[in-house]
Enzyme design. Structure first.
Site, PDB file in Angstrom:
ATOM      1  N   ASP A  55       1.341  -7.746   2.190  1.00  0.00           N
ATOM      2  CA  ASP A  55       1.428  -6.360   1.984  1.00  0.00           C
ATOM      3  C   ASP A  55       2.917  -5.902   1.965  1.00  0.00           C
ATOM      4  O   ASP A  55       3.623  -5.352   2.740  1.00  0.00           O
ATOM      5  CB  ASP A  55       0.541  -5.651   3.252  1.00  0.00           C
ATOM      6  CG  ASP A  55       0.424  -4.060   2.776  1.00  0.00           C
ATOM      7  OD1 ASP A  55       0.902  -3.687   1.866  1.00  0.00           O
ATOM      8  OD2 ASP A  55      -0.195  -3.520   3.638  1.00  0.00           O
ATOM      9  N   HIS A 115       0.790  -1.002  -0.001  1.00  0.00           N
ATOM     10  CA  HIS A 115      -0.101  -0.053  -0.027  1.00  0.00           C
ATOM     11  C   HIS A 115       0.911   1.429   0.002  1.00  0.00           C
ATOM     12  O   HIS A 115       0.353   2.203  -0.362  1.00  0.00           O
ATOM     13  CB  HIS A 115      -0.982  -0.015   1.232  1.00  0.00           C
ATOM     14  CG  HIS A 115      -0.306   0.318   2.554  1.00  0.00           C
ATOM     15  ND1 HIS A 115      -0.013  -0.864   3.356  1.00  0.00           N
ATOM     16  CD2 HIS A 115      -0.068   1.544   3.177  1.00  0.00           C
ATOM     17  CE1 HIS A 115       0.251   0.006   4.545  1.00  0.00           C
ATOM     18  NE2 HIS A 115       0.320   1.041   4.538  1.00  0.00           N
ATOM     19  N   SER A 130       3.983   2.539   8.337  1.00  0.00           N
ATOM     20  CA  SER A 130       3.914   1.359   7.316  1.00  0.00           C
ATOM     21  C   SER A 130       5.018   1.062   6.656  1.00  0.00           C
ATOM     22  O   SER A 130       5.556   2.112   6.018  1.00  0.00           O
ATOM     23  CB  SER A 130       2.521   1.834   6.276  1.00  0.00           C
ATOM     24  OG  SER A 130       1.347   1.931   6.986  1.00  0.00           O
TER      25      SER A 130
END
Length: 716
Positions: free
Chosen positions: A223, A87, A651
């Site tokens: 991810d 992402h 992230s």
């Protein structure tokens, strides 16, 4: 909140620690030796402070980067290979995709550096130095200064320091406030501007579960995405050139495939974006009922419109994929945060702390003078600020960041100014700038979809906010009989900004009158006018809140001198340490600390685009063909949880074991502790990580990208 005017964010940007715990805290790396190292080593860290952070020697900090403008990444090879989240790379992957080469849907794997794909505008930043500049910055502060005088003096001093340390576009030096403006640090970065895509799994792996699983555990998302940083022949930062070479980094992370067990040491190093851990109870209510609510309702309306169009067209799906992901991420975060604050009794806990603070302040004459009225004044200023803050938040979400056409029309202001001055050189420059902006805008724009957003959010805002309505609403009332549908239809028929061909034709011979009469330009000017009005009327209250929050933090640190305090997250490099572990979210419910590929197959739904499973992945699962990446129990682990402190910006952060080896990539927090940006929930808060073995399994067994595997230093 980085969306309207920077000053608004300062109204609630304070946080410090509660009692320090092994799993709570976003710690400054240069302070570990004095504050945390002994506890870290007791938990299982085998590294010295210098092996984690050093200016003169290779250290872990040299392998961790700011990826793009809002994520973290890590260097994992001696050829500048980067691991980050899928992402985090999503914008770049979307930008490189198109009909016939849809890397979002199908993935991409470079076979050699010659096949690495350059990403225009993508940067990574390495931290070179982190230095305490508090004494230098605060040397200009005098006891008799008002807060406004103090602020201006500090701003001037920071400007002077930043100017003095400026080198070029590849080297940044910025002074950043910490602890609500009670301390300041100078951070030096090297900025690399030639970044290329190396590999990405398809969305069916990299975003498996999409919005439904976002922020949830158990999680089964691979991810991750892979990039590479390039440098000039001397290893220095440079703009893209086919002559550039892969960077030889100061440090890169070895990768452990030994697996994890409950209680294993785990630490993250990354760039957490923003926490508000020491908001007062009044500030929390403003966050819940204004900022979060303004995000929840309007974005829900907009996203429903976008999703309908995306599901009907592959082209629109590619165009809006990254925009939708950005919007929905914090939309769901806001929903979860509000629920978490209520469920975890955060406001009640804050009120108890405030009562303790008030009592402490009353016990001493000097404390009464400095801190005695802080909380009462905060409440008063929040109450006065409320109507203006509410107007600004909803104006932004419904009008400035809702319809795309309005914000794009703002780009014409420079051209209007140049045309007014009749300066041919400026006109040509402004025209070219607008032409360039238009190319990027229309590549990812669908007018029919935006038309529906204009209508829906115009109607919503008019009903929601009674005051602070843009003057173009009067046009809607009078000319279109209060119908935003009729207004929107006419807008997209006539505006030069609604159609690329129409705008490009106009730019061949631009004139001021046409722009100033354009419906989109009129609308955005009226939006900005009312936004500025709300800002001006609320500015003093915002300034007061900022100063009172600073004093509140200062007082808390004075009240608890024996405690270790960490500053609020502000997108600077921080370390979090803790352990791998499970948790119990509610009565009679127990969540294991890991998930496996079996869970992917159990969630599969061929009729739901969020839970599609690739046939090749299914075949590997059926054959149990996991190679050396299987756990000792024979299963393929996908994700695991640890109690590291995480927020947006973390992230892509490396999850590192006690030996300094990469064991996972942090990518999410858990739903039960979505109030964590406001108050850390020690029993519930978890960091969700993709297991590095699943990453390697996908690269190796699924994609067959052995060239990438061979580049890594894998510890078995």
């Amino acid at each position: 909140m980085n969306k309207i005017i920077a000053s608004i964010a300062l109204a609630a940007s304070v946080s410090v620690s509660n009692i320090a715990k092994a799993d709570e805290g976003m710690w400054i790396l240069t302070m570990l030796d004095k504050m945390n190292l002994q506890t870290m080593q007791e938990e299982g860290c085998k590294l010295t402070a210098e092996e984690i952070y050093s200016v003169n020697k290779s250290s872990l900090k040299d392998a961790v980067i700011i990826f793009g403008n809002g994520c973290t990444g890590e260097i994992v090879s001696d050829k500048g290979l980067i691991f980050t989240n899928h992402h985090c790379g999503y914008d770049a992957i979307q930008k490189l995709s198109g009909i016939g080469h849809n890397y979002l849907k199908n993935g991409y794997w470079s076979k050699s550096t010659e096949e690495d794909l350059p990403v225009d505008g993508l940067t990574v930043r390495f931290v070179e130095k982190f230095e305490n500049y508090t004494d230098s910055v605060l040397s200009v502060v005098k006891d008799d200064m008002t807060y406004e005088q103090r602020t201006l003096a500090i701003e001037d001093k920071i400007y002077e320091i930043n100017n003095r340390n400026f080198k070029d576009e590849f080297h940044q030096s910025i002074v950043v406030p910490f602890y609500g403006g009670n301390q300041y640090f100078l951070i030096e970065y090297s900025v690399y501007r030639d970044i290329r895509l190396v590999g990405t799994p398809p969305e069916s792996i990299g975003k498996f579960g999409h919005d439904t699983d976002n922020w949830m555990w158990p999680r089964h998302t691979g991810d991750f995405s892979i990039f590479r940083v390039y440098a000039d022949k001397n290893g220095e930062p440079a703009m893209y050139s086919p002559d550039n070479k892969p960077l030889k980094p100061k440090h890169y992370l070895p990768i452990s495939i030994k697996g994890t067990e409950i209680g294993d040491y785990a630490m993250t190093i990354g760039f957490p974006g923003s926490t508000q851990r020491y908001l007062t109870s009044t500030g929390i209510k403003e966050r819940m009922y204004v900022e979060n609510q303004a995000m929840i309702e309007p974005r829900g309306i907009k996203q429903d419109i976008w999703q309908e169009a995306m599901l009907a067209s592959e082209k629109i799906n590619i165009q809006y994929a990254a925009k939708y992901a950005h919007s929905s991420n914090y939309w769901k975060n806001s929903i979860g945060m509000n629920q978490g604050i209520e469920k975890n009794n955060v406001i009640e806990k804050k009120e108890a702390l405030e009562k303790e603070f008030q009592q402490w302040a009353k016990e001493d004459a000097n404390r009464r003078k400095e801190y005695g009225n802080v909380l009462d004044q905060l409440r008063e200023n929040y109450n006065n600020y409320h109507p203006y803050f509410e107007a600004m938040e909803y104006l932004y979400e419904c009008q400035l960041a809702g319809p795309e056409i309005f914000r794009f029309a703002q780009n014409a202001k420079m051209l209007v100014a140049a045309l007014a001055q009749n300066n041919q050189g400026q006109i040509e420059s402004a025209t070219e700038a607008l032409r360039s902006a238009a190319k990027s805008f229309y590549d990812d724009y669908n007018a029919e979809t935006d038309k529906k957003v204009v209508e829906a959010l115009g109607e919503y805002y008019k009903k929601k906010i009674k005051g602070f309505q843009p003057s173009y609403f009067t046009i809607v009332d009078k000319k279109y009989k209060s119908s935003f549908k009729k207004f929107s239809e006419d807008l997209f028929k006539k505006s030069i900004f609604a159609n690329e061909e129409r705008l490009m034709k106009f730019l061949q011979k631009p004139n001021k009158k046409t722009i100033e009469k354009d419906m989109a330009y009129i609308a955005v000017n009226s939006i900005m006018e009312i936004l500025q009005d709300a800002y001006n009327k609320g500015e003093q209250y915002s300034i007061n809140i900022e100063n009172l929050n600073r004093l509140f933090i200062k007082g808390l640190m004075e009240m608890n001198k024996e405690q270790l305090f960490y500053s609020d997250a502000n997108f600077t490099m921080r370390l979090s340490y803790g352990t791998v572990g499970d948790y119990e979210p509610s009565d009679a419910v127990h969540y294991k600390h890991f998930t496996t590929l079996k869970g992917v197959m159990e969630k599969e739904d061929p009729d739901n685009w969020e839970f599609i499973v690739d046939p090749k992945l299914k075949n590997l699962y059926k054959a149990k063909d996991y190679g050396r990446y299987a756990d000792k129990d024979g299963t393929m682990h996908v994700c695991f949880t640890s109690n590291n402190d995480i927020t947006g910006g973390n992230s892509g952060s490396p999850v590192i074991n006690g030996n300094g080896e990469l064991i996972g990539l942090a990518f999410d927090g858990n739903w039960e502790a979505m109030s964590g940006d406001i108050a850390f929930e020690n029993k519930l808060q978890k960091c969700i990580n993709v297991d590095i073995r699943y990453v390697l399994f996908v690269i190796d067994k699924y994609a067959g990208a052995r060239n990438i595997i061979e580049e890594l230093k894998i510890v078995e």
